[in-house]
Design a protein around this motif. Structure first.
Motif, mmCIF file in Angstrom:
data_model
loop_
_atom_site.group_PDB
_atom_site.id
_atom_site.type_symbol
_atom_site.label_atom_id
_atom_site.label_comp_id
_atom_site.label_asym_id
_atom_site.label_seq_id
_atom_site.Cartn_x
_atom_site.Cartn_y
_atom_site.Cartn_z
ATOM 1 N N LEU A 148 0.735 -1.280 0.084
ATOM 2 C CA LEU A 148 0.124 -0.008 0.116
ATOM 3 C C LEU A 148 0.852 1.079 0.038
ATOM 4 C CD1 LEU A 148 -2.582 -1.301 2.395
ATOM 5 C CD2 LEU A 148 -2.735 -1.469 0.034
ATOM 6 N N GLN A 149 1.606 1.388 -1.105
ATOM 7 C CA GLN A 149 2.699 2.560 -1.227
ATOM 8 C C GLN A 149 1.669 4.055 -1.173
ATOM 9 O OE1 GLN A 149 5.116 1.739 -4.560
ATOM 10 N NE2 GLN A 149 5.588 -0.242 -3.716
ATOM 11 N N ASP A 150 0.673 3.941 -1.717
ATOM 12 C CA ASP A 150 0.048 5.400 -1.733
ATOM 13 C C ASP A 150 -1.720 5.440 -1.201
ATOM 14 O OD1 ASP A 150 -0.897 3.931 -3.909
ATOM 15 O OD2 ASP A 150 -0.768 5.413 -5.275
ATOM 16 N N LEU A 151 -1.697 4.308 -0.458
ATOM 17 C CA LEU A 151 -2.871 3.921 0.156
ATOM 18 C C LEU A 151 -2.826 4.084 1.631
ATOM 19 C CD1 LEU A 151 -4.032 0.967 -2.369
ATOM 20 C CD2 LEU A 151 -4.751 3.457 -2.331
ATOM 21 N N ARG A 152 -3.793 4.369 2.115
ATOM 22 C CA ARG A 152 -4.140 4.275 3.743
ATOM 23 C C ARG A 152 -4.757 2.918 4.149
ATOM 24 N NH1 ARG A 152 -8.057 8.991 4.357
ATOM 25 N NH2 ARG A 152 -8.667 7.654 2.587
ATOM 26 N N ALA A 153 -3.918 2.451 4.983
ATOM 27 C CA ALA A 153 -4.480 0.995 5.718
ATOM 28 C C ALA A 153 -4.801 1.251 7.164
ATOM 29 C CB ALA A 153 -3.294 -0.066 5.689
ATOM 30 N N ARG A 154 -5.996 0.534 7.398
ATOM 31 C CA ARG A 154 -6.460 0.371 8.950
ATOM 32 C C ARG A 154 -6.385 -0.951 9.108
ATOM 33 N NH1 ARG A 154 -12.112 2.918 11.185
ATOM 34 N NH2 ARG A 154 -12.115 1.701 13.277
ATOM 35 N N ARG A 155 -5.467 -1.506 10.198
ATOM 36 C CA ARG A 155 -5.340 -2.897 10.452
ATOM 37 C C ARG A 155 -5.934 -3.008 11.801
ATOM 38 N NH1 ARG A 155 -3.627 -7.024 13.760
ATOM 39 N NH2 ARG A 155 -2.367 -8.747 12.444
ATOM 40 N N GLN A 156 -6.671 -3.829 12.119
ATOM 41 C CA GLN A 156 -7.422 -4.007 13.483
ATOM 42 C C GLN A 156 -7.596 -5.433 13.828
ATOM 43 O OE1 GLN A 156 -10.496 -0.793 13.662
ATOM 44 N NE2 GLN A 156 -9.344 -0.302 15.577
ATOM 45 N N HIS A 157 -7.445 -5.856 15.191
ATOM 46 C CA HIS A 157 -8.164 -7.206 15.358
ATOM 47 C C HIS A 157 -9.796 -6.850 15.326
ATOM 48 C CE1 HIS A 157 -9.637 -10.490 17.662
ATOM 49 N NE2 HIS A 157 -8.686 -11.051 17.373
ATOM 50 N N PHE A 158 -10.625 -8.112 15.025
ATOM 51 C CA PHE A 158 -11.883 -7.883 14.696
ATOM 52 C C PHE A 158 -12.740 -7.337 15.969
ATOM 53 C CE2 PHE A 158 -16.459 -9.482 14.506
ATOM 54 C CZ PHE A 158 -16.884 -8.680 13.222
ATOM 55 N N HIS A 159 -12.280 -7.736 16.993
ATOM 56 C CA HIS A 159 -12.737 -7.482 18.533
ATOM 57 C C HIS A 159 -12.409 -5.769 18.634
ATOM 58 C CE1 HIS A 159 -12.267 -11.278 20.858
ATOM 59 N NE2 HIS A 159 -13.400 -11.379 19.813
ATOM 60 N N GLU A 160 -11.523 -5.157 18.385
ATOM 61 C CA GLU A 160 -11.340 -3.814 18.394
ATOM 62 C C GLU A 160 -12.366 -3.246 17.434
ATOM 63 O OE1 GLU A 160 -7.166 -2.101 19.445
ATOM 64 O OE2 GLU A 160 -6.794 -4.115 18.294
ATOM 65 N N PHE A 161 -12.293 -3.600 16.346
ATOM 66 C CA PHE A 161 -13.077 -2.908 15.257
ATOM 67 C C PHE A 161 -14.653 -3.017 15.520
ATOM 68 C CE2 PHE A 161 -15.946 -3.089 11.390
ATOM 69 C CZ PHE A 161 -15.364 -1.941 10.667
ATOM 70 N N ALA A 162 -15.163 -4.222 15.965
ATOM 71 C CA ALA A 162 -16.511 -4.310 16.327
ATOM 72 C C ALA A 162 -16.933 -3.382 17.666
ATOM 73 C CB ALA A 162 -16.840 -5.997 16.801
ATOM 74 N N LEU A 163 -16.019 -3.303 18.525
ATOM 75 C CA LEU A 163 -16.174 -2.429 19.692
ATOM 76 C C LEU A 163 -16.535 -1.113 19.039
ATOM 77 C CD1 LEU A 163 -16.269 -1.707 22.632
ATOM 78 C CD2 LEU A 163 -13.776 -1.791 22.526
ATOM 79 N N TRP A 164 -15.445 -0.649 18.255
ATOM 80 C CA TRP A 164 -15.492 0.822 17.596
ATOM 81 C C TRP A 164 -16.907 0.798 16.976
ATOM 82 C CZ3 TRP A 164 -16.106 2.279 12.435
ATOM 83 C CH2 TRP A 164 -15.769 3.560 12.132
ATOM 84 N N LEU A 165 -17.217 -0.113 16.089
ATOM 85 C CA LEU A 165 -18.414 -0.030 15.368
ATOM 86 C C LEU A 165 -19.671 0.016 16.323
ATOM 87 C CD1 LEU A 165 -19.782 -0.812 12.519
ATOM 88 C CD2 LEU A 165 -19.906 -2.872 13.247
ATOM 89 N N HIS A 166 -19.725 -0.640 17.165
ATOM 90 C CA HIS A 166 -20.913 -0.517 18.051
ATOM 91 C C HIS A 166 -20.926 0.873 19.069
ATOM 92 C CE1 HIS A 166 -22.982 -4.339 17.411
ATOM 93 N NE2 HIS A 166 -21.794 -4.943 17.371
ATOM 94 N N GLN A 167 -19.936 1.346 19.237
ATOM 95 C CA GLN A 167 -19.879 2.544 19.923
ATOM 96 C C GLN A 167 -20.300 3.811 19.015
ATOM 97 O OE1 GLN A 167 -15.454 2.712 21.476
ATOM 98 N NE2 GLN A 167 -16.392 2.313 23.435
ATOM 99 N N GLU A 168 -19.763 3.945 17.881
ATOM 100 C CA GLU A 168 -20.381 4.748 16.849
ATOM 101 C C GLU A 168 -21.675 4.629 16.401
ATOM 102 O OE1 GLU A 168 -18.375 7.389 15.296
ATOM 103 O OE2 GLU A 168 -16.678 6.721 16.727
ATOM 104 N N LEU A 169 -22.187 3.400 16.372
ATOM 105 C CA LEU A 169 -23.514 3.349 15.973
ATOM 106 C C LEU A 169 -24.363 3.889 17.083
ATOM 107 C CD1 LEU A 169 -23.809 -0.353 14.517
ATOM 108 C CD2 LEU A 169 -24.074 2.086 13.111
ATOM 109 N N HIS A 170 -23.869 3.616 18.329
ATOM 110 C CA HIS A 170 -24.775 4.122 19.636
ATOM 111 C C HIS A 170 -24.472 5.675 19.850
ATOM 112 C CE1 HIS A 170 -26.117 4.055 23.759
ATOM 113 N NE2 HIS A 170 -25.272 4.945 24.079
ATOM 114 N N SER A 171 -23.515 6.201 19.383
ATOM 115 C CA SER A 171 -23.430 7.755 19.661
ATOM 116 C C SER A 171 -24.368 8.201 18.547
ATOM 117 C CB SER A 171 -21.998 8.282 19.514
ATOM 118 O OG SER A 171 -21.406 7.818 18.400
#
Length: 599
Positions: A187-210
């Motif tokens: 990913l030379q000119d691209l942005r990558a977000r690398r997370q464990h699925f637990h972290e992403f799912a937690l972020w996902l539910h927090q964002e949906l809640h807010s």
């Protein structure tokens, strides 16, 4: 949405959500360190950025030639699939830019045509037609065509194809390694977000809640805004250990993945299960999971990676050559010593490893404003008994807070877990996943051998509602609370006599009474009734008795047997990761983490 995205590659650090207590802020230094830590785990060596500038295929070939990775057909096929994504992203961007230019042109033409139509003509065209039988307006002879209507001939915006890559296979075969290599080199000119699925799912539910609290718009609009937020931060979303363990996640993920593809965000997943086995035998699976499976099969590149457990091979190689003993350092200056695994024997022998550390009792604020008692902590070190973390109502986000707060954790008196302790085992596997992802050094003491800790739980990979050898009832973790045979006379005939049938009914009633007694006893336990677990993946509060009849013996309803299977896969993965966490390569990465937290 602007399609052109410029800038250098940025790899998201493996961090915890910043809205939670004690979360560490992200800085440029931590981003660089994260790349260095992943590069160290992959044994890329110094100067890896210049050496692997051509992409993931060249990087993988060089590592195989250098003997740092073994030749594996599954890994090679996965690398080939991942190598297609950067070009697919660039082509999708170009197509989207052309689509937006055409849309702008059609809009300008529509505005020009609308400008020559007078207001009187519009009003006359939209006037009601006088009629006794109808009160509908006449068809406008010169309608005003401005906006999205004029884009119908253009069709929908072009999506991303392929929209990502789905890597599945047995434990320790290099799926995460290939994904990390892809993040670092392709990913030379691209942005990558690398997370464990637990972290992403937690972020996902927090964002949906807010978002739900801040707006009354329908949920579909919320998911679109959520997809906009993800696409504004990254071009490639890499999720390690992807899993679906409840119907809520299944309902959200299918639509979210589709929206990300429309926004030209590639999704890369690693998991132990093929798409068709996601949330297998789960509650209401048929309502949502087929759509998710269809999207994965049709839009993503699906590749299996099978073979040897390389983590276990690294562990045994290190044990043979005693490499870890050469890493002896002093805990006072932030460098810790080699021996990190104590199998069998007395816990006091293991505790000598941290005898010279100045640790004092304290408390740590975890999710939902709860307090976790820490028997000993100081200078980034923490000491816990197994029961302190795995026999308490703690969830994955609580363990993530531990991983971001401490660089070294000493965990002692880890027992050999039985099938009936699958809840404790799942907490332990969640703990291992969190510590592993954040390169936390784990000094552990087991009552027996490390391989035996989760051995009984691994059999749950084959649990099912019905089966000859691995049904949930025969495994001893589920027992029906009612007669599922409507004709009791058939049961009497099968058992041989009415007396035996009555004896069976009495045994079932007695079990229900014992389960009710356990439930009442648990409700009287203050520690267990402090509040919800804080997990976004369980509807049961901490005060609920997971062994009550209405929730299933030993915490499992027959409809939730899919959760048992995930526990089995997680147990196998945790054992493999525990072995890698004792290797010299992992400990060097942990040393980097230790130094970064000390500075």
């Amino acid at each position: 949405m602007t399609i052109a995205r410029s800038g250098t590659r940025r790899l998201w650090p493996l961090k915890f959500a910043t809205s939670l207590p004690r979360a560490r802020s992200i800085t440029t230094q931590s981003v660089t360190l994260d790349e260095e830590r992943l590069a160290l785990r992959l044994r890329l060596g110094e100067g890896w950025k210049s050496s692997f500038s051509e992409g993931v295929s060249e990087a993988h070939s060089n590592l195989v030639l250098a003997g740092k990775l073994e030749a594996n057909d599954g890994q090679a096929a996965a690398v080939k699939a991942l190598a297609q994504l950067p070009d697919a992203l660039r082509q999708a961007r170009a197509a989207r830019s052309q689509w937006e230019r055409e849309r702008a042109r059609l809009t300008d033409v529509a505005k020009e045509r609308a400008a020559v139509v007078s207001q009187e003509q519009r009003e006359r065209a939209a006037a009601w037609t006088p009629s006794l039988m109808s009160r509908s307006p006449s068809t406008p002879s010169a309608p005003r065509i401005v906006g999205e209507v004029c884009w119908l001939r253009q069709g929908p915006p072009p999506g991303l194809s392929p929209a990502g890559c789905y890597l599945y296979g047995t434990v320790g075969t290099g799926k995460s390694t290939i994904m990390d290599l892809f993040c670092l080199t392709a990913l030379q000119d691209l942005r990558a977000r690398r997370q464990h699925f637990h972290e992403f799912a937690l972020w996902l539910h927090q964002e949906l809640h807010s978002m739900r609290r801040a707006s009354s718009e329908p949920q579909m609009h919320i998911l679109e805004r959520l997809a906009d937020k993800v696409s504004g931060d990254c071009d490639v979303l890499c999720l390690d250990e992807f899993a679906v363990t409840n119907v809520a996640d299944a309902a959200i993920l299918a639509e979210l993945l589709r929206l990300l593809a429309v926004r030209q965000v590639a999704v890369v997943c690693t998991t132990n299960r093929p798409p068709e086995d996601l949330y297998k035998d789960g509650l209401h699976r048929e309502r949502y999971v087929p759509e998710l499976v269809s999207h994965i099969r049709e839009k993503l590149l699906v590749q299996g990676v099978m073979g040897t457990d390389y983590r276990a091979a690294m562990y045994h190689n290190d044990r043979e050559h005693e490499v870890r003993d050469s890493l002896a350092t002093s805990p006072t200056n932030g460098d810790r010593v080699g021996v990190t695994l104590f199998e069998g024997g007395c816990a006091k022998e293991a505790q000598k490893a941290i005898a010279d550390m100045e640790l004092s009792p304290g408390e740590l604020r975890i999710s939902w404003n709860r307090q976790l008692t820490v028997p000993g902590q100081g200078n980034g070190f923490a000491r816990f008994h197994f029961d302190d973390l795995c026999r308490r109502p703690l969830a994955a986000e609580d363990f993530l807070i531990l991983a971001t707060t401490f660089h070294t954790i000493f965990l002692h008196d880890i027992p050999r877990l039985s099938l009936e302790e699958h809840n404790e085992a799942r907490r332990f596997t969640n703990l291992v996943d969190a510590l592993y992802e954040h390169s936390v050094q784990l000094i552990c003491h087991c009552h027996g051998r490390l391989d035996d800790v989760l051995k009984n739980i691994e059999v749950l990979q084959g649990a099912s509602e019905d089966g000859d050898n691995f049904d949930a009832e025969s495994l001893g973790v589920y027992e029906s609370m009612y007669d599922d045979q409507p004709n009791f006379q058939i049961q009497i005939k099968e058992l041989g006599s009415r007396e035996k049938w009555q004896e069976l009914q009495e045994q079932r009633r007695a079990e229900e009474q014992r389960a009710e007694a356990r439930r009442l006893q648990r409700l009287n336990n203050v520690d267990a009734a402090e509040g919800g677990t804080g997990s976004g993946w369980s509807s049961a509060p901490a005060s609920a008795d997971l062994s009550a009849p209405d929730q299933g013996v030993a915490g499992v309803m027959v409809a939730a047997v899919g959760s048992l299977q995930e526990s089995g896969f997680a147990a196998r993965r945790a054992t493999s990761r525990l072995k890698e966490m004792q290797t010299s390569t992992y400990l060097q990465g942990a040393k980097l983490r230790m130094k970064s937290m000390s500075s």
